[in-house]
Write a protein that holds these residues in place. Sequence first.
Motif, PDB file in Angstrom:
ATOM      1  N   GLU A 150       0.889  -1.345  -0.114  1.00 64.20           N
ATOM      2  CA  GLU A 150      -0.006  -0.022   0.082  1.00 64.20           C
ATOM      3  C   GLU A 150       0.985   1.278   0.002  1.00 64.20           C
ATOM      4  O   GLU A 150       0.751   2.137  -0.799  1.00 64.20           O
ATOM      5  CB  GLU A 150      -0.805  -0.100   1.128  1.00 64.20           C
ATOM      6  N   LYS A 151       1.892   1.281   0.848  1.00 61.61           N
ATOM      7  CA  LYS A 151       2.696   2.386   0.882  1.00 61.61           C
ATOM      8  C   LYS A 151       3.800   2.133  -0.208  1.00 61.61           C
ATOM      9  O   LYS A 151       4.756   1.206   0.050  1.00 61.61           O
ATOM     10  CB  LYS A 151       3.272   2.589   2.311  1.00 61.61           C
ATOM     11  N   ARG A 152       3.977   2.749  -1.373  1.00 62.88           N
ATOM     12  CA  ARG A 152       4.478   2.490  -2.420  1.00 62.88           C
ATOM     13  C   ARG A 152       6.289   2.534  -2.127  1.00 62.88           C
ATOM     14  O   ARG A 152       7.039   1.994  -2.770  1.00 62.88           O
ATOM     15  CB  ARG A 152       4.211   3.294  -3.612  1.00 62.88           C
ATOM     16  N   TYR A 153       6.224   3.529  -1.431  1.00 67.07           N
ATOM     17  CA  TYR A 153       7.768   3.649  -1.177  1.00 67.07           C
ATOM     18  C   TYR A 153       8.607   2.435  -0.323  1.00 67.07           C
ATOM     19  O   TYR A 153       9.698   2.276  -0.309  1.00 67.07           O
ATOM     20  CB  TYR A 153       8.289   4.876  -0.007  1.00 67.07           C
ATOM     21  N   ARG A 154       7.638   1.375   0.262  1.00 60.81           N
ATOM     22  CA  ARG A 154       8.175   0.351   0.863  1.00 60.81           C
ATOM     23  C   ARG A 154       8.645  -0.767  -0.113  1.00 60.81           C
ATOM     24  O   ARG A 154       9.253  -1.799   0.321  1.00 60.81           O
ATOM     25  CB  ARG A 154       6.994  -0.239   1.707  1.00 60.81           C
ATOM     26  N   VAL A 155       8.541  -0.566  -1.359  1.00 60.49           N
ATOM     27  CA  VAL A 155       8.962  -1.451  -2.561  1.00 60.49           C
ATOM     28  C   VAL A 155      10.308  -1.673  -2.351  1.00 60.49           C
ATOM     29  O   VAL A 155      11.097  -2.706  -2.681  1.00 60.49           O
ATOM     30  CB  VAL A 155       8.276  -1.473  -3.574  1.00 60.49           C
ATOM     31  N   VAL A 156      11.050  -0.576  -1.648  1.00 60.12           N
ATOM     32  CA  VAL A 156      12.518  -0.791  -1.663  1.00 60.12           C
ATOM     33  C   VAL A 156      13.089  -1.702  -0.684  1.00 60.12           C
ATOM     34  O   VAL A 156      14.261  -2.427  -0.899  1.00 60.12           O
ATOM     35  CB  VAL A 156      13.243   0.700  -1.334  1.00 60.12           C
ATOM     36  N   GLU A 168      11.933   1.214 -12.839  1.00 53.80           N
ATOM     37  CA  GLU A 168      11.008   2.321 -12.949  1.00 53.80           C
ATOM     38  C   GLU A 168      10.579   3.001 -11.654  1.00 53.80           C
ATOM     39  O   GLU A 168      10.785   4.163 -11.326  1.00 53.80           O
ATOM     40  CB  GLU A 168      10.250   2.137 -14.142  1.00 53.80           C
ATOM     41  N   GLU A 169       9.807   2.360 -10.971  1.00 55.09           N
ATOM     42  CA  GLU A 169       9.209   2.769  -9.869  1.00 55.09           C
ATOM     43  C   GLU A 169      10.234   3.112  -8.640  1.00 55.09           C
ATOM     44  O   GLU A 169      10.213   3.761  -7.765  1.00 55.09           O
ATOM     45  CB  GLU A 169       8.349   1.608  -9.222  1.00 55.09           C
ATOM     46  N   ILE A 170      11.446   2.266  -8.693  1.00 49.38           N
ATOM     47  CA  ILE A 170      12.614   2.689  -7.805  1.00 49.38           C
ATOM     48  C   ILE A 170      12.902   4.093  -8.047  1.00 49.38           C
ATOM     49  O   ILE A 170      13.439   4.810  -7.239  1.00 49.38           O
ATOM     50  CB  ILE A 170      13.605   1.654  -7.573  1.00 49.38           C
ATOM     51  N   ARG A 171      13.193   4.381  -9.305  1.00 50.74           N
ATOM     52  CA  ARG A 171      13.762   5.653  -9.947  1.00 50.74           C
ATOM     53  C   ARG A 171      12.691   6.698  -9.495  1.00 50.74           C
ATOM     54  O   ARG A 171      12.939   7.969  -9.001  1.00 50.74           O
ATOM     55  CB  ARG A 171      14.194   5.583 -11.327  1.00 50.74           C
ATOM     56  N   ARG A 172      11.455   6.597  -9.692  1.00 46.37           N
ATOM     57  CA  ARG A 172      10.466   7.744  -9.362  1.00 46.37           C
ATOM     58  C   ARG A 172      10.469   7.667  -7.821  1.00 46.37           C
ATOM     59  O   ARG A 172      10.393   9.007  -7.286  1.00 46.37           O
ATOM     60  CB  ARG A 172       9.087   7.014  -9.551  1.00 46.37           C
ATOM     61  N   ILE A 173      10.702   6.851  -6.811  1.00 42.27           N
ATOM     62  CA  ILE A 173      10.712   7.019  -5.609  1.00 42.27           C
ATOM     63  C   ILE A 173      12.102   7.914  -5.257  1.00 42.27           C
ATOM     64  O   ILE A 173      12.027   8.631  -4.428  1.00 42.27           O
ATOM     65  CB  ILE A 173      10.741   5.677  -4.757  1.00 42.27           C
ATOM     66  N   ALA A 174      13.033   7.209  -5.925  1.00 44.18           N
ATOM     67  CA  ALA A 174      14.355   8.300  -5.684  1.00 44.18           C
ATOM     68  C   ALA A 174      14.368   9.668  -5.951  1.00 44.18           C
ATOM     69  O   ALA A 174      14.939  10.387  -5.557  1.00 44.18           O
ATOM     70  CB  ALA A 174      15.379   7.506  -6.434  1.00 44.18           C
ATOM     71  N   ALA A 175      13.415   9.946  -6.926  1.00 42.54           N
ATOM     72  CA  ALA A 175      13.447  11.194  -7.532  1.00 42.54           C
ATOM     73  C   ALA A 175      12.579  12.237  -6.749  1.00 42.54           C
ATOM     74  O   ALA A 175      12.343  13.565  -6.814  1.00 42.54           O
ATOM     75  CB  ALA A 175      12.745  11.309  -8.646  1.00 42.54           C
ATOM     76  N   LYS A 176      11.667  11.615  -5.624  1.00 41.02           N
ATOM     77  CA  LYS A 176      10.887  12.314  -4.862  1.00 41.02           C
ATOM     78  C   LYS A 176      11.825  13.188  -3.736  1.00 41.02           C
ATOM     79  O   LYS A 176      12.695  12.846  -3.674  1.00 41.02           O
ATOM     80  CB  LYS A 176      10.121  11.419  -3.875  1.00 41.02           C
ATOM     81  N   LYS A 177      11.107  14.194  -3.476  1.00 43.19           N
ATOM     82  CA  LYS A 177      11.727  15.064  -2.570  1.00 43.19           C
ATOM     83  C   LYS A 177      10.933  14.821  -1.003  1.00 43.19           C
ATOM     84  O   LYS A 177       9.762  15.328  -0.795  1.00 43.19           O
ATOM     85  CB  LYS A 177      11.497  16.634  -2.874  1.00 43.19           C
ATOM     86  N   PRO A 178      11.578  14.226  -0.057  1.00 46.18           N
ATOM     87  CA  PRO A 178      10.855  13.718   0.970  1.00 46.18           C
ATOM     88  C   PRO A 178      10.804  14.896   1.902  1.00 46.18           C
ATOM     89  O   PRO A 178      11.471  16.153   1.702  1.00 46.18           O
ATOM     90  CB  PRO A 178      11.797  12.509   1.764  1.00 46.18           C
ATOM     91  N   VAL A 198      13.439   6.736   0.661  1.00 46.88           N
ATOM     92  CA  VAL A 198      13.853   7.436  -0.584  1.00 46.88           C
ATOM     93  C   VAL A 198      15.426   7.571  -0.763  1.00 46.88           C
ATOM     94  O   VAL A 198      16.009   7.522  -1.839  1.00 46.88           O
ATOM     95  CB  VAL A 198      13.607   8.850  -0.670  1.00 46.88           C
ATOM     96  N   GLY A 199      16.183   7.511   0.572  1.00 48.43           N
ATOM     97  CA  GLY A 199      17.547   7.242   0.592  1.00 48.43           C
ATOM     98  C   GLY A 199      17.964   5.748  -0.216  1.00 48.43           C
ATOM     99  O   GLY A 199      18.782   5.863  -0.746  1.00 48.43           O
ATOM    100  N   LEU A 200      17.104   5.079   0.309  1.00 48.27           N
ATOM    101  CA  LEU A 200      17.451   3.378  -0.255  1.00 48.27           C
ATOM    102  C   LEU A 200      17.218   3.690  -1.732  1.00 48.27           C
ATOM    103  O   LEU A 200      17.854   3.054  -2.458  1.00 48.27           O
ATOM    104  CB  LEU A 200      16.841   2.510   0.745  1.00 48.27           C
ATOM    105  N   ALA A 201      16.177   4.306  -1.979  1.00 47.75           N
ATOM    106  CA  ALA A 201      15.674   4.212  -3.514  1.00 47.75           C
ATOM    107  C   ALA A 201      16.864   5.023  -4.421  1.00 47.75           C
ATOM    108  O   ALA A 201      17.155   4.512  -5.698  1.00 47.75           O
ATOM    109  CB  ALA A 201      14.601   4.660  -3.658  1.00 47.75           C
TER     110      ALA A 201
END
Length: 176
Positions: A24-30, A61-71, A115-118
């Motif tokens: 559910e929390k997409r950032y957890r995919v990392v 692609e999803e990991i790269r989108r998460i990495a591009a986020k500004k937390p 985000v750091g891990l991504a």
Amino acid sequence: MPYNLARLGDRLVGLDAFSWPFLEKRYRVVLLAHPVAYIEEVKGAADCRLDARVSVSEQIEEIRRIAAKKPEPPKMPRIRLGARLAWLFFPLSMLRHVFEEEAKGFEITEETQAVGLAKALSKLEPVGGTSYAVFSLSGDEFYPVQENMRRIYSELARRDPGYNEAVERARALCKA
């Protein structure tokens, strides 16, 4: 459990290809990225092989989108006015405990850590191929055999209802 393979520098990484779309929390995919050395294929343990639910290119692609986020920036504690002015009147050695208590309020969110891990994983390149990790299915538990992975998956089970849905789906598929 299927893991799509990718390369990060000179390391081979497996990305959980079954549970991935359920979180559910997409950032957890990392948290579903693991060194291939942790993904243990045991001969004769493949009673049930689940199909991948996502491609490795979609995962990267999803990991790269998460990495591009500004937390959100880390939450800094609000230091009370009295504590801020106290240093004018008392030696710092006497006030150390006050500032240590205030510093305990400093919090880095789970999303900020993800985000750091991504960002570290954003250089993943698809290798092609799938490896399978052995998961133990007994009673209510459905965890990897490998200890390092078990801790992560048990935490996901505690925090993310989507992962629990993936477990229920895996259980149903493996019992059929």
